[in-house]
Design an enzyme around this catalytic site. Structure first.
Site, PDB file in Angstrom:
ATOM      1  N   THR A 169       0.813  -1.221   0.000  1.00 15.76           N
ATOM      2  CA  THR A 169       0.000   0.000   0.000  1.00 15.76           C
ATOM      3  C   THR A 169       0.847   1.272   0.000  1.00 15.76           C
ATOM      4  O   THR A 169       0.478   2.273  -0.614  1.00 15.76           O
ATOM      5  CB  THR A 169      -0.918  -0.003   1.253  1.00 15.76           C
ATOM      6  OG1 THR A 169      -1.801  -1.106   1.129  1.00 15.76           O
ATOM      7  CG2 THR A 169      -1.716   1.264   1.367  1.00 15.76           C
ATOM      8  N   SER A 212       1.615  -7.628  -1.139  1.00 17.22           N
ATOM      9  CA  SER A 212       2.371  -8.668  -0.429  1.00 17.22           C
ATOM     10  C   SER A 212       1.649 -10.016  -0.406  1.00 17.22           C
ATOM     11  O   SER A 212       2.247 -11.026  -0.040  1.00 17.22           O
ATOM     12  CB  SER A 212       2.740  -8.218   0.978  1.00 17.22           C
ATOM     13  OG  SER A 212       1.616  -8.183   1.814  1.00 17.22           O
ATOM     14  N   THR A 215       1.708  -4.735   4.029  1.00 17.61           N
ATOM     15  CA  THR A 215       1.565  -5.136   5.437  1.00 17.61           C
ATOM     16  C   THR A 215       0.999  -6.550   5.607  1.00 17.61           C
ATOM     17  O   THR A 215       1.197  -7.165   6.646  1.00 17.61           O
ATOM     18  CB  THR A 215       0.656  -4.145   6.194  1.00 17.61           C
ATOM     19  OG1 THR A 215      -0.645  -4.137   5.587  1.00 17.61           O
ATOM     20  CG2 THR A 215       1.228  -2.743   6.195  1.00 17.61           C
ATOM     21  N   ASP A 216       0.295  -7.052   4.588  1.00 18.21           N
ATOM     22  CA  ASP A 216      -0.435  -8.313   4.789  1.00 18.21           C
ATOM     23  C   ASP A 216       0.466  -9.500   5.124  1.00 18.21           C
ATOM     24  O   ASP A 216       0.131 -10.323   5.976  1.00 18.21           O
ATOM     25  CB  ASP A 216      -1.283  -8.644   3.551  1.00 18.21           C
ATOM     26  CG  ASP A 216      -2.424  -7.651   3.368  1.00 18.21           C
ATOM     27  OD1 ASP A 216      -2.703  -6.882   4.306  1.00 18.21           O
ATOM     28  OD2 ASP A 216      -3.039  -7.641   2.277  1.00 18.21           O
TER      29      ASP A 216
HETATM   30  N1  ASP Z   1      -2.671  -5.515   0.408  1.00 20.65           N
HETATM   31  C1  ASP Z   1      -1.570  -4.693   0.847  1.00 20.65           C
HETATM   32  C2  ASP Z   1      -0.300  -5.527   0.839  1.00 20.65           C
HETATM   33  O1  ASP Z   1      -0.073  -6.295   1.721  1.00 20.65           O
HETATM   34  C3  ASP Z   1      -1.851  -4.139   2.191  1.00 20.65           C
HETATM   35  C4  ASP Z   1      -0.837  -3.181   2.719  1.00 20.65           C
HETATM   36  O2  ASP Z   1       0.245  -3.000   2.223  1.00 20.65           O
HETATM   37  O3  ASP Z   1      -1.155  -2.556   3.755  1.00 20.65           O
HETATM   38  O4  ASP Z   1       0.470  -5.410  -0.080  1.00 20.65           O
END
Ligand code: ASP
Length: 336
Positions: A13, A55, A86-87
């Protein structure tokens, strides 16, 4: 002299833009440079675009390639920041903690809940914290998020939307930012006990199984039939598993006798497992399972993958699980 910090972008993100099919990574480090400079203090930034992925699309081979890249470049920089979705960030940070054995510089992984281009994003604050930690001279693999720094192998994503998305599970924070600045809790840092060694091998023949009332032991057989070498079981509470009606524990013991490595932990996020208390735990210990104690699921899974990549010998696998490699586990008798 200004500290040299390398920023490696993998996507997520933080670097996202709105596309036809929804939010997706798209910005390169060069395109984020203006924002990164605003939070980098007097450090000297270098940039690298490793990949640009949500991710959910990160796989174990990416961990190995990333670890190799960091291992190769570690002598040219004072610290490295990895921008990551973050995932699955906590899986990556846990695995890097094992693959980058005795890393001699700070490697700090961060991400954000809003794109760096968003005017009220957490991205700038998280990058600021990560860059500051990367310039700290404290070696290790860390996660920086929402003004806190934690060991990479203790981080877990616990909230899907809040800025406070990550928690250091069963372990104190390594550093926190307050009105006093960044305070690094030096006693929480892992002691480096030897030279750096890149250890990128892993096995992806590892299965994660969460128990639920009614789970049938035939599930274990089919996992083994598909060629898996290791299973991490998220059991109940302190690590209990059933043995009446569906005798799951005997099925577990039979697989262990056939060479499967089975690690048992808990579905509870906090305080860890201890199989020595209840009959539902003791019986599986007698059957030969290994204990995850207070490891996060991310750390237990990646440790199992990593250990099975180092050795096939059952006694050595057992040895690896009897030690704390990177701060990922509190072993009995070593609590403060
Ligand atoms: N879907 C995103 C990822 O993990 C979520 C994020 O980065 O917060 O790439």
């Amino acid at each position: 002299m200004a500290k040299k910090i390398l920023i490696i972008n993998t996507g997520g993100t933080l670097s996202s833009v709105m596309k036809e099919n929804g939010l997706a990574p798209g910005l390169s480090t060069e395109e984020m440079l203006k924002e990164l400079r605003m939070v980098s203090g007097d450090t000297k930034l270098a940039l690298m675009d490793f990949c640009s992925l949500d991710s959910a699309n990160i796989f174990p081979e990416d961990w190995a390639a990333l670890a190799a890249k960091i291992g190769e470049l570690r002598s040219s920089y004072d610290g490295i920041v990895v921008i990551h979705g973050t995932d699955t960030l906590a899986y990556t940070s846990s695995m890097l903690s094992f693959m980058l054995h005795n890393i001699n510089i700070p490697v700090v992984i961060t991400g954000s809940q809003l794109s760096i281009t968003h005017p009220v994003a957490d991205a700038m604050e998280n990058c600021r914290c990560a860059i500051y930690m990367a310039a700290s001279g404290c070696p290790g693999v860390f996660v920086a998020f929402n003004r806190k720094v934690m060991l990479g192998c203790r981080a877990s994503k616990i909230r899907t939307q809040s800025f406070d998305a990550f928690e250091s599970v069963n372990h104190p924070y390594v550093a926190e930012i307050s009105s006093q600045g960044m305070h690094i809790h030096k006693h929480v840092l892992q002691q480096r006990t030897g030279v750096f060694k890149l250890r990128p091998k892993y096995s992806d023949q590892v299965f994660l199984l969460k128990l639920y009332p009614g789970i049938h032991r035939s599930m274990l057989r089919s996992i083994a039939d598909q060629g898996y070498r290791g299973i991490y079981i998220e059991a109940y509470g302190l690590g209990g598993m059933p043995f009446v009606r569906h005798d799951f524990i005997t099925a577990v013991s039979e697989l262990i006798d056939q060479g499967m490595t089975i690690v048992v932990g808990t579905q509870c996020r906090y305080e860890g497992s201890n199989l020595s208390i209840y009959e539902t735990g003791m019986r599986s210990l007698e059957g030969g399972v290994l204990q995850a104690y207070d490891m996060t699921t991310e750390a237990a899974m990646t440790k199992l993958m990593w250990v099975l990549g180092q050795t096939q010998k059952l006694s050595e696998i057992r040895d690896y699980f009897s030690v704390d490699l990177s701060g990922e586990v509190t072993l009995p008798g070593t609590e403060d």
